[in-house]
Design a protein around this motif. Sequence first.
Motif, short mmCIF file in Angstrom:
data_model
loop_
_atom_site.label_atom_id
_atom_site.label_comp_id
_atom_site.label_asym_id
_atom_site.label_seq_id
_atom_site.Cartn_x
_atom_site.Cartn_y
_atom_site.Cartn_z
N TYR A 146 0.85 -1.21 0.00
CA TYR A 146 0.00 0.00 0.00
C TYR A 146 0.88 1.26 0.00
O TYR A 146 0.61 2.22 -0.71
CB TYR A 146 -0.96 0.01 1.20
N ARG A 178 -9.16 7.55 -0.58
CA ARG A 178 -8.30 6.86 0.39
C ARG A 178 -6.87 7.44 0.39
O ARG A 178 -6.34 7.82 -0.63
CB ARG A 178 -8.18 5.36 0.15
N THR A 196 -4.48 2.89 5.67
CA THR A 196 -3.49 1.90 6.11
C THR A 196 -3.51 1.78 7.63
O THR A 196 -3.41 0.68 8.19
CB THR A 196 -2.07 2.30 5.63
P1 TMP Z 1 -11.23 0.67 -2.66
O1 TMP Z 1 -12.14 -0.51 -2.79
O2 TMP Z 1 -11.78 1.76 -1.80
O3 TMP Z 1 -10.68 1.14 -3.97
O4 TMP Z 1 -9.95 0.14 -1.81
C1 TMP Z 1 -9.35 -1.06 -2.07
C2 TMP Z 1 -9.26 -1.92 -0.83
O5 TMP Z 1 -7.99 -1.76 -0.21
C3 TMP Z 1 -10.30 -1.65 0.24
O6 TMP Z 1 -10.81 -2.90 0.69
C4 TMP Z 1 -9.53 -0.99 1.35
C5 TMP Z 1 -8.14 -1.54 1.19
N1 TMP Z 1 -7.06 -0.66 1.63
C6 TMP Z 1 -6.25 -1.05 2.70
O7 TMP Z 1 -6.48 -2.11 3.30
N2 TMP Z 1 -5.22 -0.24 3.05
C7 TMP Z 1 -4.92 0.91 2.39
O8 TMP Z 1 -3.95 1.60 2.74
C8 TMP Z 1 -5.76 1.30 1.26
C9 TMP Z 1 -5.46 2.56 0.52
C10 TMP Z 1 -6.81 0.50 0.94
#
Ligand code: TMP
Length: 211
Positions: free
Chosen positions: A73, A99, A104
């Motif tokens: 990430y 995000r 994170t």
């Molecule tokens: P999104 O579905 O909002 O595009 O995000 C992708 C997935 O990644 C969502 O399940 C959240 C996860 N995520 C993390 O676990 N850690 C992070 O730092 C970020 C940016 C997203």
Amino acid sequence: MKTPRSLFISFEGIDGSGKSTQCKMLYHELLDRGYSVYLFREPGGTSISEKIRDILLDKENEGMSPITEMLLYFASRNQLITEKLTPALEKGQIVLLDRFVDSTIAYQGFGRDLSLDSIRKVADVAIGEVRPDLTVLVDTPLETAEDRLDKKVLDRLEAENAGFKERTRNGYLQLAKEEPDRFLVLDGRRSIEELKEAVIRRVDKELEIES
Ligand code: TMP
């Protein structure tokens, strides 16, 4: 084209919270008003970061260790900052991120139980001092968020268990409590229009401060 001093806004929330809808609505509102504005998603936003996204969300990568996950990430984020975010902010543009680092801390820190200290150490290297001016947290109860997710095929993170998601949600709320000036916390059960108005009201204040 209006050019305020740079403004960096991130949107946060658990999967199915409704944050991406709000992020896109604000993007179109600002474009309609003539601002120069960019919208990127995390992980993603550059071609390298999108490849990292594919690895992160691939359900075949079940065996990924929590630290590998956290580092990926940050790898995606560093590429986005270097290639797109910093250059845009230096030109005085508005950047919206679906995000950022709070994800994170909430997902890998609170959700996966990685030490917040280790995450902050990696953050020092990967993002330095870069932080949003405003973070909109769309706080949505798990049941409501899950109902919204029901309709689509779930990726690796979305398929996590309820305990993980509840810890993540609570992690976000704790972060918002620690930095009340940076966070705007909205109840994700409100209508899309009501949420949009609340976001715009706050962003208008930020734009007044910036101009
Ligand atoms: P999104 O579905 O909002 O595009 O995000 C992708 C997935 O990644 C969502 O399940 C959240 C996860 N995520 C993390 O676990 N850690 C992070 O730092 C970020 C940016 C997203």
